[in-house]
Design an enzyme around this catalytic site. Sequence first.
Site, PDB file in Angstrom:
ATOM      1  N   ASP A 180      49.074  55.212  58.139  1.00  0.00           N
ATOM      2  CA  ASP A 180      49.112  54.726  56.752  1.00  0.00           C
ATOM      3  C   ASP A 180      50.094  55.452  55.851  1.00  0.00           C
ATOM      4  O   ASP A 180      50.085  56.684  55.779  1.00  0.00           O
ATOM      5  CB  ASP A 180      47.738  54.928  56.081  1.00  0.00           C
ATOM      6  CG  ASP A 180      46.687  53.970  56.567  1.00  0.00           C
ATOM      7  OD1 ASP A 180      47.030  52.955  57.159  1.00  0.00           O
ATOM      8  OD2 ASP A 180      45.497  54.265  56.338  1.00  0.00           O
ATOM      9  N   GLU A 221      45.629  53.393  63.488  1.00  0.00           N
ATOM     10  CA  GLU A 221      46.287  53.059  62.219  1.00  0.00           C
ATOM     11  C   GLU A 221      47.112  54.251  61.734  1.00  0.00           C
ATOM     12  O   GLU A 221      46.694  55.405  61.883  1.00  0.00           O
ATOM     13  CB  GLU A 221      45.224  52.689  61.182  1.00  0.00           C
ATOM     14  CG  GLU A 221      45.765  52.201  59.851  1.00  0.00           C
ATOM     15  CD  GLU A 221      44.654  51.692  58.938  1.00  0.00           C
ATOM     16  OE1 GLU A 221      44.903  51.598  57.724  1.00  0.00           O
ATOM     17  OE2 GLU A 221      43.536  51.387  59.429  1.00  0.00           O
ATOM     18  N   GLU A 259      50.201  54.913  51.790  1.00  0.00           N
ATOM     19  CA  GLU A 259      49.643  54.211  50.632  1.00  0.00           C
ATOM     20  C   GLU A 259      50.175  54.887  49.377  1.00  0.00           C
ATOM     21  O   GLU A 259      50.208  56.118  49.297  1.00  0.00           O
ATOM     22  CB  GLU A 259      48.110  54.228  50.644  1.00  0.00           C
ATOM     23  CG  GLU A 259      47.510  53.371  51.738  1.00  0.00           C
ATOM     24  CD  GLU A 259      45.989  53.280  51.651  1.00  0.00           C
ATOM     25  OE1 GLU A 259      45.456  52.210  51.947  1.00  0.00           O
ATOM     26  OE2 GLU A 259      45.356  54.291  51.284  1.00  0.00           O
TER      27      GLU A 259
END
Length: 291
Positions: free
Chosen positions: A103, A101, A105
């Site tokens: 990310d 993953e 955010e």
Amino acid sequence: MASSSCKMLVIFMVILTSFFILASANFYQNFDITWGDGRAQILNNGELLTLSLDKASGSGFQSKSEYLFGKIDMQLKLVPGNSAGTVTAYYLKSPGSAWDEIDFEFLGNLSGDPYTLHTNVFSQGKGDREQQFHLWFDPTADFHTYSILWNPQRIIFYVDGTPVREFKNAESLGVPYLKSQPMRIYSSLWNADNWATRGGLIKTDWSQAPFTASYRKYNAINACVWSSSSGSSSCNSNSDNSNSWLSEELDNTSQQRLNWVQKNYMIYDYCKDSKRFPQGPPAECAINSSS
């Protein structure tokens, strides 16, 4: 003859208009809305996508394709005003219990206080590699481009073309790298007021709902589309220079810009958190810590 020419011109214009509508329909062509019960919408002939959050639910979407390495851009305009408690997530992720993953955010805040850009990298289910930043602009006033370069040597996070984080392949140090699991692009807008703003001290003000984030100008031209049926990627058949990004690295100017961001706008680096890692930082920090 004049009438015939006029008709031909009209037909040509209709075809041209249809072509541009189709060409700009990125979100219809490339993404599926996956949850939110109508709170996610594709607008403007596919050029714009919006996600909304209210007290009942957030919303989200995912790419139709999977990618194994890529250079991916998306323009976002984040939730304006009092966005405390909300999280807008934009990330790549593989399925399974040992997932990979990458990310982005965006953690909301009270009106007038800065958003926190939260980044993380998971390899084979292991994350806890957070770096956080404030931005040098208001990300709610207009669209800005957030990009991920993911190649076999490194992952670079960019904001408006400026690198903010580099995560280098540290397999030589015994750290698994993201190189064998195809990932989809995901995005969601959701309530995380138990942790997102000041560690959960500031709760979501539902009187401000619905909260809305907007997306446009998705670009994955430089990405390797994975075919699960053949077990290979679109890059395997390309031998031209269009895949130069597969070996791309930061040049001196880009490295200076990265250093500038990390010196002036980084607010957390897990590699420097001695309370969290009293036995010393994780192995990859030897080549990935901020300057």
